[in-house]
Design an enzyme around this catalytic site. Structure first.
Site, short mmCIF file in Angstrom:
data_model
loop_
_atom_site.label_atom_id
_atom_site.label_comp_id
_atom_site.label_asym_id
_atom_site.label_seq_id
_atom_site.Cartn_x
_atom_site.Cartn_y
_atom_site.Cartn_z
CG ASP A 7 -7.82 -36.22 -18.62
OD1 ASP A 7 -7.62 -35.88 -17.44
OD2 ASP A 7 -8.93 -36.12 -19.18
CG ASP A 9 -12.79 -37.79 -14.73
OD1 ASP A 9 -13.86 -38.13 -14.22
OD2 ASP A 9 -11.70 -37.89 -14.13
CG ASP A 170 -11.27 -34.75 -22.04
OD1 ASP A 170 -12.40 -34.32 -21.75
OD2 ASP A 170 -10.38 -34.92 -21.19
#
Length: 221
Positions: A7, A9, A170
């Site tokens: 991922d 961001d 995250d």
């Protein structure tokens, strides 16, 4: 080929301050001033532009409608594109960890819900775009995470095999994406949720990028 997909961001880079700044530019243009806080609202920033605008409007204009969010969304994207790397930085050790994976023969790629052109621009500005063999953004394949199709596309574009891959992320969205694709997930504890990601019960937690090589060998050999 064994593959690690990231991922963007909150996983590879802390982009929250620039995202919040873009949303606040919208609210300043409407006369509300800076409605969002770059620290306290960082978690919402990682959920995307519409989420930031929705939160901001909820604070200054009770009863706002979706049309107002959608009217500001393209403005937010334009501001963000112009100032995409003012405050954004890669997390410590991220570039070195990706380079180490490549040296060890792993394919690496990116699967993000950020618009592909913005993700490509950001990684280019940060000097690491060439490290990744794939770049799948929001709607690149018609759908976004947690649908597994973007993840599968990221693995395939990088030259990998789904059964020998995993996702580093995250958020709950990343956990759900990995589960839907039938692959392990590694969630970082230095993102917006911190140690809170433990509740999602990923296959592994990453507290610093210097642990990634070991975790990769443990998960996919």
């Amino acid at each position: 080929m064994r593959t690690v997909i990231f991922d963007l961001d909150g996983t590879l880079a802390d982009t929250s301050a620039d995202l919040i700044a873009a949303a606040n530019a919208c609210f300043r243009g409407l006369g509300y001033g800076d409605v969002l806080d770059p620290v306290a609202d960082a978690h919402t920033a990682f959920r995307g532009g519409r989420a930031m605008l929705t939160l901001g409007f909820s604070r200054v204009k009770p009863g706002f409608g979706e049309a107002e969010v959608m009217e500001q969304y393209p403005i937010l994207l334009d501001v963000y594109a112009e100032h995409i790397d003012t405050h954004t930085r890669l997390y410590e050790g991220a570039a070195e960890a990706v380079e180490a994976l490549r040296r060890d023969g792993y394919a690496v790629g990116v699967c993000t819900n950020k618009p592909e052109d913005l993700a490509d621009r950001l990684l280019t500005r940060l000097g690491v775009r060439d490290l990744f063999g794939s770049m799948i953004g929001a709607k690149t394949v018609g759908v976004s995470k947690p649908d597994p199709k973007p993840y599968v596309a990221a693995v395939e574009e990088a030259g990998g095999v789904l059964a020998q891959s995993f996702l580093v992320g995250d958020t709950e969205t990343d956990r759900a994406t990995a589960k839907a694709a039938g692959v392990p997930s590694v969630l970082v504890t230095f993102g917006p949720d911190g140690d809170g990601v433990k509740r999602l019960e990923p296959e592994a937690l990453l507290t610093h990028y210097n642990e990634l090589s070991r975790l990769t060998k443990e998960l996919i050999g």
